[in-house]
Scaffold this motif. Structure first.
Motif, short mmCIF file in Angstrom:
data_model
loop_
_atom_site.label_atom_id
_atom_site.label_comp_id
_atom_site.label_asym_id
_atom_site.label_seq_id
_atom_site.Cartn_x
_atom_site.Cartn_y
_atom_site.Cartn_z
N VAL A 44 0.87 -1.37 -0.10
CA VAL A 44 -0.01 -0.16 0.05
C VAL A 44 0.83 1.10 -0.12
N ARG A 45 1.77 1.17 0.75
CA ARG A 45 2.95 2.34 0.83
C ARG A 45 3.54 2.66 -0.48
N ASP A 46 4.00 1.48 -1.07
CA ASP A 46 4.54 1.82 -2.50
C ASP A 46 3.48 2.10 -3.40
N ARG A 128 1.17 -2.66 15.71
CA ARG A 128 2.47 -3.34 16.11
C ARG A 128 3.57 -3.36 15.02
N ARG A 129 3.32 -2.58 14.10
CA ARG A 129 4.42 -2.57 13.01
C ARG A 129 5.23 -1.51 13.18
N ASP A 130 6.25 -1.02 12.32
CA ASP A 130 7.59 -0.26 12.64
C ASP A 130 7.21 1.29 12.44
N PHE A 131 6.60 1.57 11.27
CA PHE A 131 6.40 3.10 10.91
C PHE A 131 5.25 3.31 10.60
N GLU A 173 10.80 -2.84 21.48
CA GLU A 173 10.28 -3.94 20.84
C GLU A 173 11.31 -4.65 19.88
N ASP A 174 11.60 -3.69 19.03
CA ASP A 174 12.79 -4.24 18.15
C ASP A 174 13.69 -3.21 17.73
N PRO A 175 15.03 -3.45 18.20
CA PRO A 175 16.13 -2.35 17.77
C PRO A 175 16.47 -2.44 16.33
N THR A 176 16.19 -3.47 15.70
CA THR A 176 16.42 -3.58 14.22
C THR A 176 15.88 -2.51 13.34
N ARG A 177 14.64 -2.02 14.08
CA ARG A 177 13.76 -0.94 13.34
C ARG A 177 14.87 0.27 13.09
N VAL A 178 15.72 0.67 13.99
CA VAL A 178 16.64 1.81 13.75
C VAL A 178 17.40 1.86 12.45
N PHE A 179 17.70 0.33 11.99
CA PHE A 179 18.24 0.30 10.62
C PHE A 179 17.29 0.39 9.73
N ARG A 180 15.90 -0.10 9.95
CA ARG A 180 14.86 0.16 8.89
C ARG A 180 14.53 1.54 8.63
N ALA A 181 14.45 2.38 9.75
CA ALA A 181 14.34 3.84 9.68
C ALA A 181 15.28 4.46 8.53
N ILE A 182 16.37 3.83 8.77
CA ILE A 182 17.45 4.62 8.01
C ILE A 182 17.30 3.97 6.48
N LYS A 183 16.93 2.89 6.30
CA LYS A 183 16.70 2.25 5.25
C LYS A 183 15.53 2.99 4.50
N PHE A 184 14.63 3.18 4.69
CA PHE A 184 13.40 3.81 4.32
C PHE A 184 13.59 5.46 4.07
N ASN A 186 16.46 6.65 3.41
CA ASN A 186 17.24 6.61 2.15
C ASN A 186 16.68 6.21 0.96
N ARG A 187 16.01 5.26 1.10
CA ARG A 187 15.13 4.97 -0.27
C ARG A 187 14.11 6.02 -0.87
N PHE A 188 13.37 6.33 0.16
CA PHE A 188 12.17 7.40 -0.41
C PHE A 188 12.72 8.68 -0.43
N1 CTP Z 1 8.07 -4.90 10.43
C1 CTP Z 1 7.86 -4.40 11.71
N2 CTP Z 1 9.26 -4.42 12.12
C2 CTP Z 1 10.39 -5.05 11.70
C3 CTP Z 1 10.20 -5.66 10.42
C4 CTP Z 1 9.02 -5.39 9.73
O1 CTP Z 1 7.05 -3.76 12.17
N3 CTP Z 1 11.51 -5.09 12.12
C5 CTP Z 1 6.74 -4.77 9.76
C6 CTP Z 1 6.53 -3.52 8.68
O2 CTP Z 1 5.65 -2.48 9.16
C7 CTP Z 1 6.35 -4.10 7.42
C8 CTP Z 1 6.01 -5.57 7.55
O3 CTP Z 1 6.49 -5.86 8.72
O4 CTP Z 1 5.33 -3.41 6.61
C9 CTP Z 1 6.88 -6.26 6.38
O5 CTP Z 1 8.12 -6.16 6.30
P1 CTP Z 1 9.18 -6.16 5.26
O6 CTP Z 1 8.91 -7.77 4.78
O7 CTP Z 1 10.54 -5.77 5.56
O8 CTP Z 1 8.44 -5.35 4.14
P2 CTP Z 1 8.42 -4.04 3.35
O9 CTP Z 1 7.92 -2.85 4.50
O10 CTP Z 1 7.65 -4.17 2.27
O11 CTP Z 1 9.97 -3.59 3.19
P3 CTP Z 1 10.72 -3.60 1.92
O12 CTP Z 1 9.98 -2.84 1.02
O13 CTP Z 1 12.17 -3.32 2.13
O14 CTP Z 1 10.44 -5.20 1.32
#
Ligand code: CTP
Length: 434
Positions: A44-46, A128-131, A173-184, A186-188
């Motif tokens: 949906v985001r994309d 419960r999701r990241d962003f 809940e999930d510290p890997t989200r710090v890296f995900r914040a940077i990934k997104f 950067n990407r967008f």
């Molecule tokens: N998610 C999360 N916390 C994480 C990893 C994922 O909350 N550590 C949630 C995100 O909200 C995401 C969903 O799980 O929408 C699916 O994650 P992922 O497969 O990484 O998909 P995308 O968000 O689509 O990332 P990408 O475009 O890089 O595939």
């Protein structure tokens, strides 16, 4: 309350008829089982960002596994289930995959401190999701097909180009989200929101990462390095001092970042010429990231990341060889093609691109690209059987002769098969003069 809006015109405008039909079929399958269901997350985001998405993630309010089995039968596909997580993957006959998750309230063990009462199960799933940008959902049931549901301000943040967490405990809940914040970001080309940014700094200060496995950190870093253009992500890693989270001995300063720009150019050059040659893009960036670290530190990073031996050899042993040979090459230029070939032929695409990126002299860069485009795949025309016909006894001499013929071919001394045969005659006579 959720913001709801009919985005059917959007869907019809931006998605292919095949995907729309598939989404409608998913909705029909849900109706047949009396289940509410939604496409969620990255898809949906994309869509809202006009970007192509390869994954479809479905959330079913109810038993997702039963639904996935039903959908697989309907679409004549296969279904793999993960009972523990109440998720399933439906694989269509064409190979396309649909991820299905269940959002039944009883499946959730909400983190203790989070207020989860009075949430519908889809809302809780998204909470419960990241962003926020990943919390948008589109209803797929026939009634209301194409309704965008936005509980947490995802649309606003897409408009504001902002990466924002949904609740303050997200990084706990999930510290890997710090890296995900940077990934997104950067990407967008988005910015990380103020509160989210402060929470990231806090996570780093309090070291939320200490219990995180190296494997998970590596998986996030690798995803960042596989992005189309990871440079600003590396700058952010540096700004937040996340290099120290990866390893205290790692330095991602401006000189590393400028070398990464050279990697980007080298990869772009390669991909333009050889669209179909696969290689580990992340590894080329990674080799540049760690090149100034002492071997001991690199060894520790590789072990922490649990890199398989092949990958560890690529970024450590072969990378050091690439540095040595690049040094040698820069000293020996200009050299004959055969000389160039012998310096470079032991390397795979990753090291070649690493060398192009790190070469100090333009002349060396040109020589390496010349090797890669013109010399790498050169082979002699003669075969062992030709040598046999010429009466040369099989044995180690064959390798030697072949090598000489290859050198002659690289240096333009022979062209046709006859030239090569004549050349072999000549070196054979020199070797065993009558
Ligand atoms: N998610 C999360 N916390 C994480 C990893 C994922 O909350 N550590 C949630 C995100 O909200 C995401 C969903 O799980 O929408 C699916 O994650 P992922 O497969 O990484 O998909 P995308 O968000 O689509 O990332 P990408 O475009 O890089 O595939």
């Amino acid at each position: 309350h959720a913001k709801k809006r009919n985005i059917l015109p959007f869907i019809n405008e931006r998605l292919s008829p095949d995907i729309i039909e598939l989404l409608r079929d998913i909705g029909r399958a849900g109706d047949e089982m009396g289940l509410d269901l939604f496409v969620v997350g990255g898809f949906v985001r994309d869509l809202m960002l006009y970007r192509k998405s390869d994954d479809i993630d479905i959330v079913v309010e109810g038993d997702g596994i039963a639904f996935a089995k039903h959908l697989a039968v309907m679409k004549q596909g296969r279904c793999n289930t993960h009972r523990e997580f109440c998720t399933a993957v439906v694989i269509l006959p064409c190979g396309f995959k649909i991820d299905v998750a269940s959002s039944r309230l009883e499946y959730y063990k909400a983190p203790a401190a989070l207020p989860t009462v009075e949430m519908s199960s889809i809302k809780l799933d998204l909470f419960r999701r990241d962003f926020t940008i990943n919390t948008l959902a589109i209803r797929l049931n026939q009634e209301g097909f194409g309704t965008l549901i936005d509980f947490f301000g995802g649309q606003r943040d897409i408009k504001d180009k902002s990466i924002r967490i949904i609740h303050n405990l997200s990084f706990v809940e999930d510290p890997t989200r710090v890296f995900r914040a940077i990934k997104f970001a950067n990407r967008f080309n988005f910015t990380i929101g103020k509160l989210t940014s402060n929470l990231i700094k806090n996570a780093i200060r309090i070291d939320f990462f200490k219990n995180l496995s190296g494997l998970r950190v590596f998986s996030e870093l690798k995803q960042i390095l596989e992005e189309e253009n990871p440079i600003s992500a590396i700058e952010l890693l540096n700004e937040y001092h996340l290099d120290k989270v990866i390893h205290p001995g790692l330095i991602l300063d401006s000189s590393v970042i400028s070398l990464m720009e050279s990697v980007k150019k080298a990869l772009a050059w390669h991909d333009l010429l050889y669209l179909d040659i696969q290689y580990a893009r992340w590894a080329v960036y990674f080799m540049v990231m760690i090149r100034r670290c002492p071997v001991k530190v690199i060894d520790e990073i590789c072990n922490k990341f649990r890199l398989p031996p092949r990958q560890k050899n690529m970024v450590l042993r072969d990378r050091i060889r690439a540095d040595d040979r690049l040094y040698l090459l820069e000293k020996s230029l200009p050299c004959k093609n055969s000389g160039l070939y012998h310096i470079l032929s032991i390397f795979k695409t990753e090291q070649i691109l690493y060398m192009i990126a790190t070469a100090k002299k333009e002349e060396a860069r040109k020589a390496i690209s010349f090797y890669y485009t013109q010399l790498k795949d050169v082979t002699p025309l003669i075969r062992g059987k030709d040598l046999l016909t010429m009466g040369i006894k099989p044995g180690p001499a064959y390798r030697d002769i072949m090598q000489k013929v290859l050198d002659a071919r690289l240096d333009g001394l022979v062209d046709t098969l006859e030239d090569e045969l004549e050349y072999v005659n000549m070196i054979n006579q020199n070797r065993y003069p009558h």
